[in-house]
Design a protein around this motif. Structure first.
Motif, PDB file in Angstrom:
ATOM      1  N   HIS A 255      -4.572   6.822   0.733  1.00 18.32           N
ATOM      2  CA  HIS A 255      -4.060   5.414   0.929  1.00 18.32           C
ATOM      3  C   HIS A 255      -4.341   4.598  -0.764  1.00 18.32           C
ATOM      4  O   HIS A 255      -5.439   5.023  -1.168  1.00 18.32           O
ATOM      5  N   GLU A 256      -2.991   4.225  -1.547  1.00 22.01           N
ATOM      6  CA  GLU A 256      -3.370   3.061  -2.644  1.00 22.01           C
ATOM      7  C   GLU A 256      -2.633   2.157  -2.671  1.00 22.01           C
ATOM      8  O   GLU A 256      -1.897   1.657  -1.555  1.00 22.01           O
ATOM      9  N   SER A 257      -3.911   1.194  -2.837  1.00 18.97           N
ATOM     10  CA  SER A 257      -3.335   0.047  -2.985  1.00 18.97           C
ATOM     11  C   SER A 257      -3.671  -0.886  -4.298  1.00 18.97           C
ATOM     12  O   SER A 257      -5.002  -0.879  -5.065  1.00 18.97           O
TER      13      SER A 257
ATOM     14  N   MET B   6       0.811  -1.213  -0.023  1.00 19.39           N
ATOM     15  CA  MET B   6      -0.115  -0.359   0.328  1.00 19.39           C
ATOM     16  C   MET B   6       1.003   1.040  -0.413  1.00 19.39           C
ATOM     17  O   MET B   6       2.115   1.152   0.789  1.00 19.39           O
ATOM     18  N   LYS B   7       0.687   2.394  -1.226  1.00 24.88           N
ATOM     19  CA  LYS B   7       1.346   3.376  -0.736  1.00 24.88           C
ATOM     20  C   LYS B   7       0.450   4.580   0.362  1.00 24.88           C
ATOM     21  O   LYS B   7      -1.053   4.764  -0.257  1.00 24.88           O
ATOM     22  N   GLU B   8       0.984   5.017   0.642  1.00 26.92           N
ATOM     23  CA  GLU B   8       0.276   6.313   1.489  1.00 26.92           C
ATOM     24  C   GLU B   8       1.268   7.745   1.099  1.00 26.92           C
ATOM     25  O   GLU B   8       2.298   8.140   0.522  1.00 26.92           O
ATOM     26  N   THR B   9       0.423   8.155   0.793  1.00 26.76           N
ATOM     27  CA  THR B   9       0.754  10.124   0.554  1.00 26.76           C
ATOM     28  C   THR B   9       0.033  10.663   1.274  1.00 26.76           C
ATOM     29  O   THR B   9      -1.159  11.058   1.660  1.00 26.76           O
TER      30      THR B   9
ATOM     31  N   VAL C 241       9.860  13.004   6.236  1.00 22.66           N
ATOM     32  CA  VAL C 241       9.296  11.924   7.177  1.00 22.66           C
ATOM     33  C   VAL C 241       8.668  12.026   8.862  1.00 22.66           C
ATOM     34  O   VAL C 241       8.425  13.192   8.720  1.00 22.66           O
ATOM     35  N   TYR C 242       7.796  11.512   8.567  1.00 31.13           N
ATOM     36  CA  TYR C 242       6.393  12.016   9.055  1.00 31.13           C
ATOM     37  C   TYR C 242       5.374  10.566   9.706  1.00 31.13           C
ATOM     38  O   TYR C 242       6.284   9.512   9.259  1.00 31.13           O
ATOM     39  N   HIS C 243       4.562  11.231  10.780  1.00 32.88           N
ATOM     40  CA  HIS C 243       4.427  10.236  11.998  1.00 32.88           C
ATOM     41  C   HIS C 243       2.723  10.661  12.363  1.00 32.88           C
ATOM     42  O   HIS C 243       2.498  11.364  12.557  1.00 32.88           O
TER      43      HIS C 243
ATOM     44  N   ASP D 265       4.119  17.286   0.576  1.00 36.74           N
ATOM     45  CA  ASP D 265       3.379  16.627  -0.442  1.00 36.74           C
ATOM     46  C   ASP D 265       4.195  15.438  -0.691  1.00 36.74           C
ATOM     47  O   ASP D 265       5.443  15.509  -1.039  1.00 36.74           O
ATOM     48  N   SER D 266       4.225  13.637   0.741  1.00 38.67           N
ATOM     49  CA  SER D 266       5.077  13.561   0.334  1.00 38.67           C
ATOM     50  C   SER D 266       5.496  12.811  -0.933  1.00 38.67           C
ATOM     51  O   SER D 266       5.995  12.090  -0.473  1.00 38.67           O
TER      52      SER D 266
END
Length: 109
Positions: free
Chosen positions: A63-65, A1-4, A25-27, A18-19
């Motif tokens: 979230h991209e799957s 899964m890709k997260e932006t 780096v984020y949490h 825009d990651s």
């Protein structure tokens, strides 16, 4: 899964972070007030702009799957804390509410 991860100005739509285009780096953490986003970033003009517009921010996670539609989560910062820790080079944004949806399924009538 890709997260932006995105941080945008709620009024003008300007994208501050825009990651998918920046190495950031984020949490994300669930906290009592909602969700806290912590970013390890140097203090620069972008961080200064985020702090200047801290009452008008929106935060998004995409979230991209593979084989699935993209899911979007829109976090409302409202008047929650947005702070920068100069010693630890950490920007924190707390969002109070959120909505999850699939943009492809949303239509205005």
């Amino acid at each position: 899964m890709k997260e932006t991860f995105l941080v945008k100005h709620a009024v003008g739509g300007r994208t501050f972070i825009d990651s998918s285009k920046q190495d950031v780096v984020y949490h994300v953490e669930k906290v009592e007030a909602g969700w806290m986003f912590s970013l390890n970033v140097p203090f620069d003009a972008v961080v200064e702009d985020i702090l200047n517009w801290k009452d008008e921010l929106n935060v998004f996670l995409f979230h991209e799957s593979e084989g699935e539609p993209t899911k979007k989560t829109w976090f409302y910062v409202k008047d929650n804390p947005v702070k920068y820790d100069h010693e630890n080079h950490c920007l924190t944004i707390v969002a109070e509410a959120h909505i999850e949806y699939v943009p492809e399924r949303f239509r205005a009538s």
